[in-house]
Write a protein that holds these residues in place. Structure first.
Motif, mmCIF file in Angstrom:
data_model
loop_
_atom_site.group_PDB
_atom_site.id
_atom_site.type_symbol
_atom_site.label_atom_id
_atom_site.label_comp_id
_atom_site.label_asym_id
_atom_site.label_seq_id
_atom_site.Cartn_x
_atom_site.Cartn_y
_atom_site.Cartn_z
ATOM 1 N N ASN A 101 0.857 -1.180 0.000
ATOM 2 C CA ASN A 101 0.000 0.000 0.000
ATOM 3 C C ASN A 101 0.896 1.233 0.000
ATOM 4 O O ASN A 101 2.025 1.189 0.488
ATOM 5 N N PRO A 102 0.429 2.349 -0.529
ATOM 6 C CA PRO A 102 1.290 3.530 -0.627
ATOM 7 C C PRO A 102 1.378 4.322 0.673
ATOM 8 O O PRO A 102 0.502 4.253 1.531
ATOM 9 N N ALA A 103 2.462 5.071 0.758
ATOM 10 C CA ALA A 103 2.649 6.054 1.829
ATOM 11 C C ALA A 103 2.620 7.443 1.198
ATOM 12 O O ALA A 103 2.841 7.592 -0.007
ATOM 13 N N ASN A 104 2.347 8.451 2.009
ATOM 14 C CA ASN A 104 2.245 9.826 1.525
ATOM 15 C C ASN A 104 3.510 10.592 1.913
ATOM 16 O O ASN A 104 3.703 10.938 3.077
ATOM 17 N N PHE A 105 4.376 10.834 0.939
ATOM 18 C CA PHE A 105 5.617 11.577 1.167
ATOM 19 C C PHE A 105 5.353 13.055 0.906
ATOM 20 O O PHE A 105 4.892 13.428 -0.179
ATOM 21 N N GLU A 132 3.732 -5.056 3.163
ATOM 22 C CA GLU A 132 2.619 -4.862 2.235
ATOM 23 C C GLU A 132 1.524 -3.951 2.779
ATOM 24 O O GLU A 132 0.985 -3.118 2.055
ATOM 25 N N ASP A 133 1.187 -4.101 4.032
ATOM 26 C CA ASP A 133 0.111 -3.296 4.623
ATOM 27 C C ASP A 133 0.618 -2.184 5.528
ATOM 28 O O ASP A 133 -0.187 -1.480 6.152
ATOM 29 N N SER A 134 1.927 -2.030 5.617
ATOM 30 C CA SER A 134 2.461 -1.036 6.555
ATOM 31 C C SER A 134 3.706 -0.364 5.997
ATOM 32 O O SER A 134 4.686 -0.164 6.715
ATOM 33 N N PHE A 135 3.673 -0.016 4.715
ATOM 34 C CA PHE A 135 4.831 0.638 4.108
ATOM 35 C C PHE A 135 4.989 2.051 4.663
ATOM 36 O O PHE A 135 4.036 2.800 4.791
#
Length: 228
Positions: A101-105, A132-135
């Protein structure tokens, strides 16, 4: 028809030429500017960009990249939704693509700044699967050392082609450029993320983005499904 040896040499030459391409992507309008006039964001090859300020942009995920690809932006504030994607060799005959899942940089840079997206790299496929669920990761200013932790996003962009998608309106840019956020734009983005489901008008663009990210096998399975 080319002899096999000549064909092999030709393919190798084309491959090396492709690898030699500079992985630099200009994301502002007009002619190229000096680095002192733009904001540079270096993205590791293992990270793929989903959207920048809510827009999908072509060319930000280069196939023949080296260790990094460089995004050239107009100075300002950007929210970069990005996720980890890597091909792991399991044995001689098997491999696995791990996507998170994506993170917001979040980057707020001025002209001449150079920022770099970073994350704790997994050492094996088990560690990659665990992300996968905690990038998560960070954006760091390579000159000043300033480091900004990435924020969790409400977007679920999992392994399947039609994974559930929530909390982010995705639009396709009319040009291959993106403007920085101003204060009003940032507030609007935050208001967007408070919604539980992306507005219906964004579903088509989201599906297009998902299609581009799907593997050939996932595309075949989807086409078979809709034909039933």
């Amino acid at each position: 028809m080319l002899p096999l040896r000549l064909l092999t040499v030709t393919l190798c030459a084309l491959f090396l030429a492709a690898c030699a391409r500079s992985p630099v992507v200009q994301l502002y309008d007009g002619p190229a500017k000096a680095d002192s006039q733009v904001l540079t964001v270096k993205v590791p090859s293992e990270i793929e960009v989903f959207t920048i300020n809510g827009k999908e942009l072509e060319g930000v995920n280069t196939f023949f990249a080296t260790d990094f690809k460089e995004l050239k932006l107009a100075p300002g504030r950007y929210e970069i939704l990005a996720y980890y994607k890597e091909l792991w060799q399991l044995d001689v005959d098997n491999h696995e693509i791990v996507k998170t899942n994506p993170a917001n940089f979040i980057i707020d840079g001025k002209a001449g700044d150079q920022w770099q997206l970073g994350f704790d790299k997994p050492q094996n496929v088990e560690e990659a699967r665990a992300m996968e669920d905690s990038f998560s990761g960070w954006a760091s200013n390579t000159e000043t050392g300033e480091k900004v932790a990435a924020k969790e996003s409400d977007l679920i962009l999992n392994r399947g082609f039609l994974a559930p998608i929530t909390g982010e309106e995705v639009t396709t840019a009319t040009s291959n450029s993106i403007a920085p956020q101003n204060a009003a734009g940032a507030n609007a983005a935050n208001a967007q993320k408070s919604t539980s489901v992306a507005p219906g008008a964004s579903y088509l663009d989201t599906l297009k983005a998902q299609w581009k990210q799907a593997t050939q096998q996932e595309r075949r399975e989807f086409l078979q499904w809709i034909s039933e």
